[in-house]
Design a protein around this motif. Sequence first.
Motif, mmCIF file in Angstrom:
data_model
loop_
_atom_site.group_PDB
_atom_site.id
_atom_site.type_symbol
_atom_site.label_atom_id
_atom_site.label_comp_id
_atom_site.label_asym_id
_atom_site.label_seq_id
_atom_site.Cartn_x
_atom_site.Cartn_y
_atom_site.Cartn_z
ATOM 1 N N ILE A 30 83.498 62.306 49.936
ATOM 2 C CA ILE A 30 84.352 63.311 49.289
ATOM 3 C C ILE A 30 84.128 63.288 47.781
ATOM 4 C CG2 ILE A 30 86.760 63.906 48.773
ATOM 5 C CD1 ILE A 30 87.405 62.875 51.659
ATOM 6 N N TYR A 31 84.033 62.079 47.197
ATOM 7 C CA TYR A 31 83.785 61.955 45.762
ATOM 8 C C TYR A 31 82.443 62.594 45.380
ATOM 9 C CZ TYR A 31 82.759 59.896 41.224
ATOM 10 O OH TYR A 31 82.424 59.725 39.918
ATOM 11 N N VAL A 33 80.799 64.973 46.908
ATOM 12 C CA VAL A 33 80.897 66.433 47.011
ATOM 13 C C VAL A 33 81.674 66.989 45.820
ATOM 14 C CG1 VAL A 33 81.916 68.309 48.353
ATOM 15 C CG2 VAL A 33 80.631 66.506 49.512
ATOM 16 N N ALA A 34 82.781 66.335 45.467
ATOM 17 C CA ALA A 34 83.629 66.822 44.371
ATOM 18 C C ALA A 34 82.921 66.768 43.020
ATOM 19 C CB ALA A 34 84.919 66.015 44.312
ATOM 20 N N THR A 35 82.065 65.762 42.806
ATOM 21 C CA THR A 35 81.379 65.622 41.514
ATOM 22 C C THR A 35 79.937 66.108 41.553
ATOM 23 O OG1 THR A 35 80.736 63.344 42.012
ATOM 24 C CG2 THR A 35 82.810 63.670 40.790
ATOM 25 N N ASP A 36 79.526 66.672 42.678
ATOM 26 C CA ASP A 36 78.171 67.209 42.849
ATOM 27 C C ASP A 36 77.108 66.158 42.519
ATOM 28 O OD1 ASP A 36 76.328 69.155 43.537
ATOM 29 O OD2 ASP A 36 76.133 69.876 41.475
ATOM 30 N N GLN A 37 77.273 64.964 43.101
ATOM 31 C CA GLN A 37 76.316 63.880 42.909
ATOM 32 C C GLN A 37 75.773 63.446 44.256
ATOM 33 O OE1 GLN A 37 77.251 60.632 40.096
ATOM 34 N NE2 GLN A 37 79.320 61.431 40.193
ATOM 35 N N ASN A 38 74.561 62.896 44.211
ATOM 36 C CA ASN A 38 74.092 62.281 45.445
ATOM 37 C C ASN A 38 74.652 60.852 45.480
ATOM 38 O OD1 ASN A 38 72.215 60.315 44.368
ATOM 39 N ND2 ASN A 38 70.756 61.958 44.035
ATOM 40 N N PRO A 39 74.725 60.247 46.661
ATOM 41 C CA PRO A 39 75.344 58.922 46.779
ATOM 42 C C PRO A 39 74.703 57.842 45.907
ATOM 43 C CG PRO A 39 75.091 59.917 48.938
ATOM 44 C CD PRO A 39 74.379 60.808 47.962
ATOM 45 N N VAL A 40 73.391 57.917 45.707
ATOM 46 C CA VAL A 40 72.723 56.914 44.873
ATOM 47 C C VAL A 40 73.225 57.010 43.435
ATOM 48 C CG1 VAL A 40 70.497 56.161 43.958
ATOM 49 C CG2 VAL A 40 70.686 56.836 46.351
ATOM 50 N N THR A 43 76.820 55.723 43.221
ATOM 51 C CA THR A 43 76.883 54.259 43.294
ATOM 52 C C THR A 43 76.439 53.645 41.971
ATOM 53 O OG1 THR A 43 76.419 54.374 45.658
ATOM 54 C CG2 THR A 43 76.129 52.242 44.600
ATOM 55 N N LYS A 44 75.366 54.193 41.388
ATOM 56 C CA LYS A 44 74.894 53.688 40.087
ATOM 57 C C LYS A 44 75.974 53.848 39.033
ATOM 58 C CE LYS A 44 71.143 55.531 38.593
ATOM 59 N NZ LYS A 44 69.853 56.126 38.284
ATOM 60 N N SER A 45 76.680 54.988 39.055
ATOM 61 C CA SER A 45 77.674 55.254 38.022
ATOM 62 C C SER A 45 78.871 54.318 38.128
ATOM 63 C CB SER A 45 78.128 56.715 38.065
ATOM 64 O OG SER A 45 78.910 56.958 39.210
ATOM 65 N N ILE A 46 79.093 53.743 39.311
ATOM 66 C CA ILE A 46 80.183 52.775 39.470
ATOM 67 C C ILE A 46 79.874 51.513 38.673
ATOM 68 C CG2 ILE A 46 81.319 51.219 41.119
ATOM 69 C CD1 ILE A 46 81.002 53.482 43.198
ATOM 70 N N PHE A 47 78.617 51.102 38.698
ATOM 71 C CA PHE A 47 78.229 49.835 38.075
ATOM 72 C C PHE A 47 77.779 49.982 36.620
ATOM 73 C CE2 PHE A 47 77.611 49.234 42.649
ATOM 74 C CZ PHE A 47 78.537 48.229 42.838
ATOM 75 N N SER A 48 77.345 51.172 36.227
ATOM 76 C CA SER A 48 76.960 51.393 34.829
ATOM 77 C C SER A 48 77.298 52.827 34.462
ATOM 78 C CB SER A 48 75.468 51.146 34.623
ATOM 79 O OG SER A 48 74.716 52.114 35.306
ATOM 80 N N THR A 91 82.923 66.339 27.174
ATOM 81 C CA THR A 91 83.584 65.563 28.209
ATOM 82 C C THR A 91 82.555 65.247 29.285
ATOM 83 O OG1 THR A 91 84.320 67.567 29.325
ATOM 84 C CG2 THR A 91 85.902 66.517 27.847
ATOM 85 N N VAL A 92 82.762 64.124 29.949
ATOM 86 C CA VAL A 92 81.884 63.706 31.039
ATOM 87 C C VAL A 92 82.731 63.543 32.284
ATOM 88 C CG1 VAL A 92 80.389 61.863 31.891
ATOM 89 C CG2 VAL A 92 80.278 62.549 29.492
ATOM 90 N N LYS A 93 82.279 64.171 33.364
ATOM 91 C CA LYS A 93 82.939 64.015 34.666
ATOM 92 C C LYS A 93 81.830 63.800 35.682
ATOM 93 C CE LYS A 93 86.160 66.112 37.859
ATOM 94 N NZ LYS A 93 86.930 67.306 38.204
ATOM 95 N N GLY A 94 81.704 62.551 36.128
ATOM 96 C CA GLY A 94 80.612 62.220 37.041
ATOM 97 C C GLY A 94 79.294 62.374 36.311
#
Length: 184
Positions: A30-31, A33-40, A43-48, A91-94
């Motif tokens: 869901i995240y 899709v909402a931020t128009d990101q691929n899962p990789v 996941t990268k954005s969680i850690f850096s 502003t940055v969102k995802g």
Amino acid sequence: MAKKALTKKAKIIIGVIVGVIVALVAAGGIYCVATDQNPVEATKSIFSSDETKLVAKWQSQSAAGLSAYVFYDDGTYDSYLSTINFSGTYTVKGNKLTLKNPETSKEIIYKFSISGKVLTLTLLEEDGKEAEESDVSKYDQVDELNQKTLSDLISDLQSDNEDEEEEEEEEETTEEETEEETDE
């Protein structure tokens, strides 16, 4: 009997663990899709955080001296076209970067990524209108901007044109000499 109770408890624990994993995967989907990101990327954005990496000076790879950005940690930015400066907020969102210029009320949304010391911007929207073409620009992180004046840029173009003309003349001369040798 104690063995069966242990097995039942183990099944419950495994069921709970699987349920938590399924819930996390669904929430991640869901995240994304909402931020128009691929899962990789997500996941990268969680850690850096690319947002913190964005705070720097960026010089265009394709138009060095012509185009540049400086992003500050207070959410403001400076955009340079030659030596002309435009300021605004961001502003940055995802993986989406929104640039707003309060003087012109313009808003531009880019998909962005940072790999090493290279910022990649892909135009998504300009003033609420979806971009017709996928305009991708790359910027190198630099310590100091090397912006050129318009007269410097014009001089560079003239110099490039003169170099191209000289190369063409040399090629023509070489072709003529080759033709003369084959005629003999």
